[in-house]
Design an enzyme around this catalytic site. Structure first.
Site, PDB file in Angstrom:
ATOM      1  N   GLU A   1       0.592  -1.491  -0.022  1.00  0.00           N
ATOM      2  CA  GLU A   1      -0.330  -0.421  -0.320  1.00  0.00           C
ATOM      3  C   GLU A   1       0.395   1.635  -0.198  1.00  0.00           C
ATOM      4  O   GLU A   1       2.307   1.504   0.383  1.00  0.00           O
ATOM      5  CB  GLU A   1      -0.652  -0.092   1.402  1.00  0.00           C
TER       6      GLU A   1
ATOM      7  N   GLU B   1     -12.356  -1.273   1.345  1.00  0.00           N
ATOM      8  CA  GLU B   1     -13.547  -1.422   2.933  1.00  0.00           C
ATOM      9  C   GLU B   1     -14.428  -0.649   2.987  1.00  0.00           C
ATOM     10  O   GLU B   1     -14.032   0.271   3.963  1.00  0.00           O
ATOM     11  CB  GLU B   1     -12.634  -1.602   3.982  1.00  0.00           C
TER      12      GLU B   1
ATOM     13  N   GLU C   1      -6.896  -8.946   3.072  1.00  0.00           N
ATOM     14  CA  GLU C   1      -5.671  -8.785   3.794  1.00  0.00           C
ATOM     15  C   GLU C   1      -5.873  -9.627   5.677  1.00  0.00           C
ATOM     16  O   GLU C   1      -6.883  -9.415   5.990  1.00  0.00           O
ATOM     17  CB  GLU C   1      -5.796  -6.827   4.421  1.00  0.00           C
TER      18      GLU C   1
END
Ligand code: AHR
Length: 511
Positions: free
Chosen positions: A27, A173, A293
């Site tokens: 990320e 998310e 994740e």
């Protein structure tokens, strides 16, 4: 001394080991990209600024797929900022992590890095502040050969061949109120379905992941998956799951070591929900899980920091959640890998989060060295040795009491059988903090077996469960040979040290 009895048989298997189960995640967050995988000017950087020392470790650990570029970051990201001549790329505010994004590193650099690392790229799209058109533009840039606005732009940027990225995450998310562009399940489900439909018109070969829940403790957990899948079932291939575990005040080692009980329940609930939507909608295909994740993350420490409170100066690549992983953390990661493997018939993608520095498998220092954290060892061993078919391990173990999860097995196990090489691989954990555990494994169905390889990760003499690696001591926590393994009359005997993770490989004796 705790005891466990396992039985395995080559005729009792769950599914072929999905190779994409052993992925990781890069990320634009903290120092994962900048001074992690990319650091121009570092003595070991290549001509494109990619750190060769980090690349060497990445190749050893060997994530089979790497998700990019976020994470919460992606929900405010404009991918166009990160392509084209570097000197014209804008500096932008990254609202997710209160950082300055220089955009020196973008899609082209990631595609090149992934190729050098020998891993499959998995791209996440911004469905927070953007939508259908921008997703299709990015896909055209990445995968269309030539002769259109965005494919020709990629060629003008020096990449004549398309990147051929197959795996795409439809946002990140989106159930989380912290997410830029957070949506309700109905709003997100509709957007995911429409984006997926349009993207498949651009490239029908892609595989698409819809956002599931960002943890099992979300108030919308379950209902979120149901609503999203009712909107998007035909358009997507996977639903995602995210989970982070930690030891903290009020959640001691007994519960922390049982984290995989939560992961098992998480996976089984999402499978049940996806299959209920399948039945209700009379769909034929199955939706699998992309657990994209997962890790140990000391989130309670992060919540005390300025960045978490959206305070302090905006910086380029600040140090964020650089958790240093201990023996205990490595053992927990071993149990999480076991949970994923046990569910490998339905969890067919897994991404440990994250690869470098930010809750990283690896660590690197600016201008300095790079090393493996304790958690990299079980990850690497399972990635290397879990091959062939996943075994349905029948386990009976002594149990211990936990405040949160009730009685939990002291010995946790998963295993694989590779008929091509004649190898059984067992991944074993002893959760007992003080006592060794004896494990008997019934292996009669495999014929004659001999011990091929056995290694263990545990606190060595003079260490304790909190011992970790650091720049000065990069190999303090690692693997040691496990001598206490024998096979006799169809039973393997293994003695596991207190609080340990082990890999045991047994191979068929060929005439
Ligand atoms: O991996 C760190 C963060 O955790 C990611 O950005 C986000 O998706 C999750 O909440």
């Amino acid at each position: 001394m705790p005891r466990a009895r396992l039985t395995i048989d080559p005729d009792f298997t769950i599914a072929p080991v999905p190779r994409r189960l052993f992925g990781s995640f890069v990320e634009h967050m903290g120092r994962c990209v900048y001074t992690g995988i990319y650091e121009p000017g570092h003595p070991k950087a290549d001509e494109d600024g990619l750190r060769r020392d980090v690349l060497d470790l990445v190749r050893e650990v060997g994530p089979t797929v790497v998700r990019y570029p976020g994470g919460n970051f992606v929900s405010g990201y404009e991918w166009e900022d990160g392509v084209g001549p570097r000197d014209r790329r804008p500096r932008r505010l990254d609202r997710a992590w209160r950082s300055i994004e220089t955009n020196e590193f973008g899609l082209g650099e990631f595609a090149r890095w992934a190729q050098l690392a020998g891993t499959e790229p998995m791209m996440a799209l911004n469905l927070g502040t953007r939508g259908v058109q921008e997703a299709c533009d990015l896909l055209e840039y990445a995968n269309h050969p030539s002769g259109t606005k965005y494919s020709d732009l990629r060629r003008a940027h020096g990449d004549a061949d398309p990147f051929g990225i197959r795996l795409w995450c439809l946002g990140n998310e989106m159930d989380g109120p912290w997410q830029v562009g957070h949506k309700t399940a109905a709003e997100y489900g509709r957007l995911a379905a429409e984006t997926a439909r349009a993207m498949r018109l651009v490239d029908p070969t892609i595989e698409l992941v819809a956002c599931g829940s960002s943890s099992r403790s979300m108030p919308t957990f379950g209902e979120w998956e149901r609503v999203v899948l009712e909107e998007a079932y035909d358009q997507v291939d996977f639903v995602s799951a995210h989970a982070y575990y930690e030891e903290r005040e009020g959640l001691g080692p007994a519960d922390f070591l049982a984290s995989a009980v939560d992961m098992d329940a998480f996976i089984e609930s999402v499978v049940a929900t996806a299959d209920a939507v399948r039945a209700k909608g009379k769909h034929t295909k199955r939706i699998n899980i992309s657990f994209d994740e997962w890790n140990v993350w000391y989130q309670s420490r992060f919540h005390e920091t300025a960045i978490s409170k959206n305070e302090g100066d905006w910086q380029v690549a600040p140090r964020v959640i650089e958790d240093e992983y201990s023996v205990t953390d490595a053992v927990v990661v071993g149990t999480l890998l076991n949970s994923l493997l046990r569910h490998g018939d339905r969890v067919t993608i897994g991404c440990q989060a994250q690869l470098v520095n930010v809750i990283g498998l690896l660590r690197s220092e600016p201008g300095g060295s790079a090393w493996k954290q304790s958690i990299a060892h079980p990850f690497e061993q399972v990635r290397r040795h879990a091959t062939g078919e996943i075994l349905a391990v029948q386990a009976r173990s002594d149990r211990y009491e936990t405040p949160k999860f009730g009685d939990v097995d002291l010995v946790d196990a998963a295993g694989t059988w590779d008929a091509e090489t004649g190898t059984v691989s067992l991944f074993l954990v002893n959760r007992d903090l003080a006592e060794p555990a004896t494990v008997e494994v019934g292996v009669r169905g495999f014929g004659d077996l001999r011990v091929q390889h056995a290694a263990v990760l545990a606190a060595a003499d003079g260490q304790d469960r909190h011992t970790a690696n650091d720049e000065q001591h990069p190999d303090r926590v690692g693997l040691r040979p496990l001598d206490a393994v024998t096979v006799e009359d169809g039973t393997a005997h293994v003695t596991l040290p207190p609080l340990s993770w082990a890999v045991v490989q047994l191979s068929t004796v060929r005439a």
